[in-house]
Motif scaffolding. Structure first.
Motif, PDB file in Angstrom:
ATOM      1  N   ASN A 104      70.364 -24.833  35.693  1.00 39.83           N
ATOM      2  CA  ASN A 104      69.127 -25.089  34.956  1.00 39.83           C
ATOM      3  C   ASN A 104      69.103 -24.140  33.759  1.00 39.83           C
ATOM      4  N   VAL A 105      69.452 -24.679  32.592  1.00 35.67           N
ATOM      5  CA  VAL A 105      69.674 -23.848  31.413  1.00 35.67           C
ATOM      6  C   VAL A 105      68.456 -23.887  30.491  1.00 35.67           C
ATOM      7  N   LYS A 106      67.887 -22.727  30.256  1.00 39.12           N
ATOM      8  CA  LYS A 106      66.789 -22.581  29.307  1.00 39.12           C
ATOM      9  C   LYS A 106      67.378 -22.135  27.977  1.00 39.12           C
ATOM     10  N   GLU A 107      67.404 -23.052  27.011  1.00 38.01           N
ATOM     11  CA  GLU A 107      67.976 -22.749  25.701  1.00 38.01           C
ATOM     12  C   GLU A 107      66.882 -22.279  24.752  1.00 38.01           C
ATOM     13  N   LEU A 108      67.104 -21.140  24.116  1.00 40.16           N
ATOM     14  CA  LEU A 108      66.123 -20.577  23.192  1.00 40.16           C
ATOM     15  C   LEU A 108      66.588 -20.790  21.757  1.00 40.16           C
ATOM     16  N   GLY A 109      65.645 -21.144  20.872  1.00 39.58           N
ATOM     17  CA  GLY A 109      65.967 -21.341  19.469  1.00 39.58           C
ATOM     18  C   GLY A 109      66.495 -20.058  18.845  1.00 39.58           C
ATOM     19  N   GLY A 110      67.367 -20.209  17.838  1.00 44.10           N
ATOM     20  CA  GLY A 110      68.041 -19.036  17.278  1.00 44.10           C
ATOM     21  C   GLY A 110      67.614 -18.642  15.888  1.00 44.10           C
ATOM     22  N   ALA A 111      66.494 -19.169  15.410  1.00 43.70           N
ATOM     23  CA  ALA A 111      66.026 -18.815  14.067  1.00 43.70           C
ATOM     24  C   ALA A 111      65.532 -17.372  14.022  1.00 43.70           C
ATOM     25  N   ASP A 112      65.526 -16.806  12.813  1.00 47.83           N
ATOM     26  CA  ASP A 112      65.124 -15.401  12.647  1.00 47.83           C
ATOM     27  C   ASP A 112      63.754 -15.122  13.240  1.00 47.83           C
ATOM     28  N   ASN A 113      62.796 -16.031  13.005  1.00 52.55           N
ATOM     29  CA  ASN A 113      61.416 -15.791  13.443  1.00 52.55           C
ATOM     30  C   ASN A 113      61.206 -16.052  14.935  1.00 52.55           C
ATOM     31  N   ILE A 114      62.241 -16.541  15.627  1.00 52.73           N
ATOM     32  CA  ILE A 114      62.130 -16.831  17.060  1.00 52.73           C
ATOM     33  C   ILE A 114      62.868 -15.800  17.901  1.00 52.73           C
ATOM     34  N   LYS A 116      63.027 -12.667  17.926  1.00 56.94           N
ATOM     35  CA  LYS A 116      62.266 -11.501  18.375  1.00 56.94           C
ATOM     36  C   LYS A 116      61.452 -11.784  19.633  1.00 56.94           C
ATOM     37  N   TYR A 117      61.300 -13.072  19.982  1.00 64.34           N
ATOM     38  CA  TYR A 117      60.547 -13.440  21.184  1.00 64.34           C
ATOM     39  C   TYR A 117      61.459 -13.803  22.358  1.00 64.34           C
ATOM     40  N   TRP A 118      62.759 -13.716  22.175  1.00 63.64           N
ATOM     41  CA  TRP A 118      63.680 -14.110  23.247  1.00 63.64           C
ATOM     42  C   TRP A 118      63.366 -13.420  24.571  1.00 63.64           C
TER      43      TRP A 118
END
Length: 229
Positions: A104-114, A116-118
Motif C-alpha cells: 500500500n504505497v502512499k505517494e507524496l507530490g514532489g513540488a517545492d511547496n509540498i 516541506k510537508y512530507w
C-alpha cells in the motif's frame, strides 16, 4: 487455476492406484464400493482445501522530486494505462500487488511547496521508496540528494527499509548507479541501515519488479526480527 486442477487430478490418479491396491489387499473387491470411496477422496482433494493464505500487506511512503517518475512507475506496476497518468500534486495511495505481498504505497507530490510537508505523512510507514531522476540537472540532483539525506535521518524513517530507484536509465544523460551512490554519499550515510539502490526505467519492468521483490524481502526480514524480539 488449470495447473492446480491438473496437479490435483494427478494426485487423484496416484491415490486411486494406491487405494485400489490397499482395498483389495484387505478383501474389498466390490467395484461399486471402491468407486464411491474414490469419488469421495477426489472430491475432498479438489474442493476441500480451503482458501489460500492471505498475502501480507505493507504500508510504504514514496517520495522524490517532481519529474522523477514516481507516478509513472507505480501506475505501470498496477497495469494502468500510461495515458491516464497525471503528476501527483498532493498525495495518492495505490495498492500494488505482488505474488507474495501487497504494498500500500502512499505517494507524496514532489513540488517545492509540498516537500516541506512530507514528514506529516511518514507516520505508520513500514518502508520507504525514494525515486530520483538519474538524468536530471545538477541542481535537481543536489535537491534530491538533500531530500534523501533528510529522509534517511528522519526519526520516523531512519530504521525502515529503503528502496532507492535511479530512474530514467534509458535516457542518454543518465548517471550510473555507481555515480549516484558516490554523489549521494550512500555508503557512509546509510551504513547499518537496510537499503537498496537500483537502476530502473519504464522500459524494463522485469528489473523494476525485481527491485520491489528485494524490498519485500527486507520488509519480511524486519518483520521476523520484530517477532524474535
Amino acid at each position: 487455476m488449470s495447473e492446480c486442477i491438473q496437479i490435483s487430478f494427478a494426485v487423484c490418479r496416484i491415490g486411486i492406484y494406491t487405494t485400489i491396491t490397499s482395498m483389495r489387499a484387505v478383501g474389498i473387491s466390490s467395484l461399486f464400493t471402491i468407486n464411491i470411496y474414490l469419488l469421495v477422496l477426489c472430491f475432498r482433494a479438489l474442493c476441500c482445501k480451503g482458501p489460500p493464505p492471505a498475502r501480507p500487506e505493507y504500508d510504504l511512503v514514496c517520495i522524490g522530486l517532481t519529474g522523477s517518475g514516481k507516478t509513472s512507475l507505480l501506475s505501470k506496476l498496477c497495469s494502468e494505462s500510461p495515458e491516464n497518468v497525471v503528476s501527483t500534486t498532493g498525495f495518492s495511495i495505490k495498492a500494488v500487488p505482488f505474488q507474495n505481498a501487497i504494498l500500500n504505497v502512499k505517494e507524496l507530490g514532489g513540488a517545492d511547496n509540498i516537500r516541506k510537508y512530507w514528514s506529516r505523512y511518514y507516520q505508520g510507514s513500514q518502508g520507504v521508496i525514494f525515486v530520483l531522476d538519474s538524468a536530471s540537472s545538477e541542481d535537481d540532483l543536489e535537491a534530491a540528494r538533500n531530500e534523501l539525506h533528510s529522509a534517511l535521518q528522519h526519526p520516523q524513517l531512519c530504521t525502515l527499509p529503503f528502496l532507492i530507484l535511479a530512474n530514467h536509465q534509458d535516457k542518454p544523460a543518465a548517471r550510473s548507479v555507481q555515480e549516484i551512490k558516490k554523489y549521494f554519499e550512500l555508503e557512509p550515510l546509510a551504513r547499518g541501515k537496510r537499503w537498496i539502490l537500483q537502476p530502473c526505467s519504464l522500459d524494463d519492468m522485469d528489473a523494476l519488479k525485481d527491485s520491489f521483490s528485494q524490498l519485500i524481502n527486507l520488509l519480511e526480514e524486519k518483520d521476523h526480527e520484530a517477532i524474535r524480539m
